[in-house]
Motif scaffolding. Structure first.
Motif, PDB file in Angstrom:
ATOM      1  N   UNK B 167       1.364  -0.902   0.109  1.00  0.00           N
ATOM      2  CA  UNK B 167       0.117  -0.104   0.071  1.00  0.00           C
ATOM      3  C   UNK B 167       0.805   1.225  -0.070  1.00  0.00           C
ATOM      4  N   UNK B 170       4.738   0.125  -4.004  1.00  0.00           N
ATOM      5  CA  UNK B 170       4.108  -1.696  -4.789  1.00  0.00           C
ATOM      6  C   UNK B 170       5.092  -1.689  -5.201  1.00  0.00           C
ATOM      7  N   UNK B 283      -1.036  -3.979 -12.254  1.00  0.00           N
ATOM      8  CA  UNK B 283      -2.433  -3.192 -11.768  1.00  0.00           C
ATOM      9  C   UNK B 283      -2.199  -2.584 -10.802  1.00  0.00           C
ATOM     10  N   UNK B 284      -2.530  -1.180 -10.974  1.00  0.00           N
ATOM     11  CA  UNK B 284      -1.639  -0.265  -9.448  1.00  0.00           C
ATOM     12  C   UNK B 284      -2.885  -0.921  -8.185  1.00  0.00           C
ATOM     13  N   UNK B 285      -1.851  -0.547  -7.435  1.00  0.00           N
ATOM     14  CA  UNK B 285      -3.583  -1.239  -6.303  1.00  0.00           C
ATOM     15  C   UNK B 285      -3.727  -0.294  -5.632  1.00  0.00           C
ATOM     16  N   UNK B 286      -4.390  -0.526  -5.181  1.00  0.00           N
ATOM     17  CA  UNK B 286      -5.551  -0.285  -4.415  1.00  0.00           C
ATOM     18  C   UNK B 286      -6.792  -1.239  -3.768  1.00  0.00           C
ATOM     19  N   UNK B 287      -6.739  -0.951  -2.063  1.00  0.00           N
ATOM     20  CA  UNK B 287      -7.690  -1.993  -1.500  1.00  0.00           C
ATOM     21  C   UNK B 287      -8.442  -2.379  -2.292  1.00  0.00           C
ATOM     22  N   UNK B 288      -9.397  -2.435  -3.324  1.00  0.00           N
ATOM     23  CA  UNK B 288     -10.337  -2.757  -3.732  1.00  0.00           C
ATOM     24  C   UNK B 288      -9.680  -3.843  -4.906  1.00  0.00           C
ATOM     25  N   UNK B 289      -8.906  -3.458  -4.695  1.00  0.00           N
ATOM     26  CA  UNK B 289      -8.338  -4.701  -6.099  1.00  0.00           C
ATOM     27  C   UNK B 289      -8.957  -5.672  -6.512  1.00  0.00           C
ATOM     28  N   UNK B 291     -11.802  -6.637  -6.752  1.00  0.00           N
ATOM     29  CA  UNK B 291     -13.755  -6.188  -6.741  1.00  0.00           C
ATOM     30  C   UNK B 291     -13.719  -5.954  -9.011  1.00  0.00           C
ATOM     31  N   UNK B 292     -12.156  -5.564  -9.269  1.00  0.00           N
ATOM     32  CA  UNK B 292     -12.288  -4.880 -10.251  1.00  0.00           C
ATOM     33  C   UNK B 292     -11.940  -5.683 -11.075  1.00  0.00           C
TER      34      UNK B 292
END
Lengths: 295, 292
Positions: B167, B170, B283-289, B291-292
């Motif tokens: 987070x 990356x 893929x750029x990290x986000x904590x909804x990864x 759900x993409x």
């Protein structure tokens, strides 16, 4: 010769549409890095917005209010005067009156009057207090149904309520996250489950020159590179930099208006270089200066 | 893959309270449960132990050895506490950890020789944490050379490339993998380990295991020989043993650049595949990864 040095990129910034029925001007919609129009198949031009407040302009100093004269007593008159005399692309209306205790219906009526008073798009910004912003902005969204507004701030905490209101009533939102590309993406993933992606603008938070502008720059640059170069769909939203408020609270700007104007213009220009598609300004001389620089 | 159980660690409230009150039971319970879960070492993390360093580590080692026979990995930045613990270990211990800083070279490293222990040596040095594979290599070469000079053979050294939170940083996951690939040539005979859970620091608790599991599979493939892990993540321990095979293979396929049709995958496999892509930087990290 130069032809061979041009880069093309996979990503395009979404076009957010304004105007009655969404037939007005578009924010974003380009497919190159900032000011790289020579590489774009869809060139773009960033928007410059002038800030206006309803209620008491408590956080504005007298020299910055002065050019607007007695128009500051009414957001509709203030917005009309700014639009007519200084040529902004947008009016950015901050609802000071939310914290000052106005009834939500009154707030909404003032915003509706402001929409009527100008023929450029309007952004409407709450207080940042979720409990008051949600009902206030909901009332505004209802009163201005049919004319897309840019509503914010939408933070992770309150994103659902406001995104649903915007979806149902045809408005766009400002998705605010604290200076972090990963958090900006996370909020957009959540919002796009509710709203179309082309009704979101990213606000990664702005700091002014001398107060952490490097962090804003770096965050915006990363967002823009991810969107354009790496084709990250969850970051292909236009970016807003809220410059005026940040600059005019610094002592450098408050003590010396000329210096403040330069401070504001250069903070804005820096963020435009980083990838902002929309910057908000307070002083008429600043918008003139940024326009000159962009030419 | 040698697994080091991380669950006796001072940042956990139950652990810090038990240590403070000298209440051995909760700590012994944790030790027994971890041993039953199948880990090969138990990490005992008491932090910097500014107060009563000797007494604290000595007491903890004694109490843990009362209930398990698993070898211990003593985890403190305090060399005084470390030495007190080493003196009590019945089995060959693992020192966690030393690094290339001057202080660590002088105070921590000599303990490996004195107590005939294995030692984790991280890539940290006085310049900080290296930011890419090449600077990790440079740092570890210098530090290992120094350790060898003290009489510590490379075979006793477990190199730690330092896992950074995805987070926050990356790209570091890929740098760690690159470094691990290079390690056998850099330091022949050395082993390696990572503090795996640090990868998912700052990520919602429910989602942390996905990152940890995939990173372990990827790192093991490029040569990682041990990891400090959550002993109670059964799926993680399964994957460390290569099971289920099709999940491990899926991570390998993603590493090899194969494009996998998401629709063809089970929900579990899809999560694993998406996580692999994030850790590889696709893929750029986000904590909804997921759900993409």
């Amino acid at each position: 010769m130069l032809e061979g040095l041009r880069e093309t990129y996979p990503g395009t910034i979404n076009a957010v549409r304004f105007g009655r029925g969404g037939k007005g001007p578009e924010l974003g919609g380009h497919n190159s890095l900032p000011f790289h129009d020579f590489e774009a198949t869809r060139p773009g031009r960033p928007w410059l917005a002038l800030e206006v407040v309803d209620g008491e302009p408590e956080d504005w100093t007298a020299p910055v209010l002065k050019p607007y004269g007695d128009a500051v007593a009414s957001p509709a008159r203030w917005a009309a005067r700014s639009a007519r005399e200084y040529g902004p692309d947008m009016i950015f209306l901050t609802l000071n009156s939310i914290e000052q205790g106005s009834a939500f219906a009154e707030i909404a009526a003032r915003v509706a009057a402001t929409v009527q008073a100008v023929d450029i798009p309007l952004a409407v910004y709450g207080s940042g207090d979720r409990d008051r912003d949600v009902p206030a902005l909901t009332a505004v969204a209802e009163a201005c149904r049919g004319t897309p507004l840019l509503l914010g701030p939408v933070t992770r905490d309150a994103h659902k309520e406001l995104a649903e209101v915007a979806r149902d009533l045809g408005h766009a939102v400002i998705a605010q996250s604290p200076m972090d590309v990963n958090l900006a993406k996370d909020l957009n993933i959540r919002l796009t489950k509710i709203l179309p992606a082309d009704r979101i603008v990213i606000d990664p938070l702005t700091s002014s020159l001398g107060y952490g502008l490097e962090y804003s720059y770096s965050t915006m640059e990363r967002i823009r590179l991810a969107a354009i170069v790496h084709d990250d769909r969850m970051l292909q939203m236009p970016i807003i930099g809220r410059v005026g408020k940040e600059v005019w609270k610094t002592k450098e700007a408050a003590q010396d208006t000329t210096r403040g104007v330069w401070w504001e213009a250069f903070t804005a220009a820096t963020l435009l270089l980083a990838g902002a598609d929309l910057v908000t300004l307070r002083h008429p001389d600043s918008i003139a200066l940024v326009k000159t620089m962009m030419r | 893959m040698i697994l080091i159980g991380e669950n006796v660690q001072i940042l956990a409230k139950v652990v810090s309270e038990a240590i403070q009150n000298r209440d051995a039971r909760p700590l012994q319970d944790l030790a027994v449960k971890q041993a039953e879960a199948g880990v090969h070492y138990l990490d005992l993390n008491i932090g910097p132990a500014r107060k009563q360093p000797e007494e604290t580590m000595g007491w903890l080692v004694d109490k843990i050895q009362e209930v398990v026979d698993t070898p211990l990995c003593l985890d403190t930045t305090n060399p005084v506490a470390m030495e007190a613990g080493l003196a009590k270990c019945r089995r060959r211990a693992l020192i966690n950890s030393a690094n290339g800083t001057a202080a660590s070279r002088e105070k921590m490293m000599p303990l490996a020789r004195k107590y005939d222990a294995d030692i984790i040596v991280s890539v940290l040095n006085d310049a900080g944490i290296p930011h890419d594979a090449a600077s990790r290599a440079e740092s570890i070469l210098e530090t290992v050379e120094y350790a060898n000079g003290l009489g510590i053979p490379s075979g006793d050294i477990w190199v730690d490339p330092i896992m950074m939170p995805v987070a926050v940083a990356q790209p570091q996951a890929v740098e760690v993998l690159e470094f691990l690939k290079m390690l056998p040539e850099l330091v022949p005979g050395a082993r390696s380990t990572v503090g795996l859970s640090n990868l998912s620091n700052g990520v919602p608790t429910r989602l942390r295991p996905f990152l940890n599991r995939v990173m372990l599979v990827m790192a093991q493939r490029v040569g990682l020989t041990s990891a400090i892990v959550d002993s109670f993540d059964r799926d993680l321990i399964g994957l460390a043993g290569g099971k289920p095979r099709q999940m491990v293979d899926l991570v390998y396929r993603a590493m090899d650049g194969e494009t996998v049709d998401l629709a063809s995958l089970s929900p579990e496999a899809r999560d694993l595949y998406k996580t692999t892509r994030v850790l590889l930087g696709h893929e750029l990290f986000s904590s909804s990864w997921l759900e993409l």
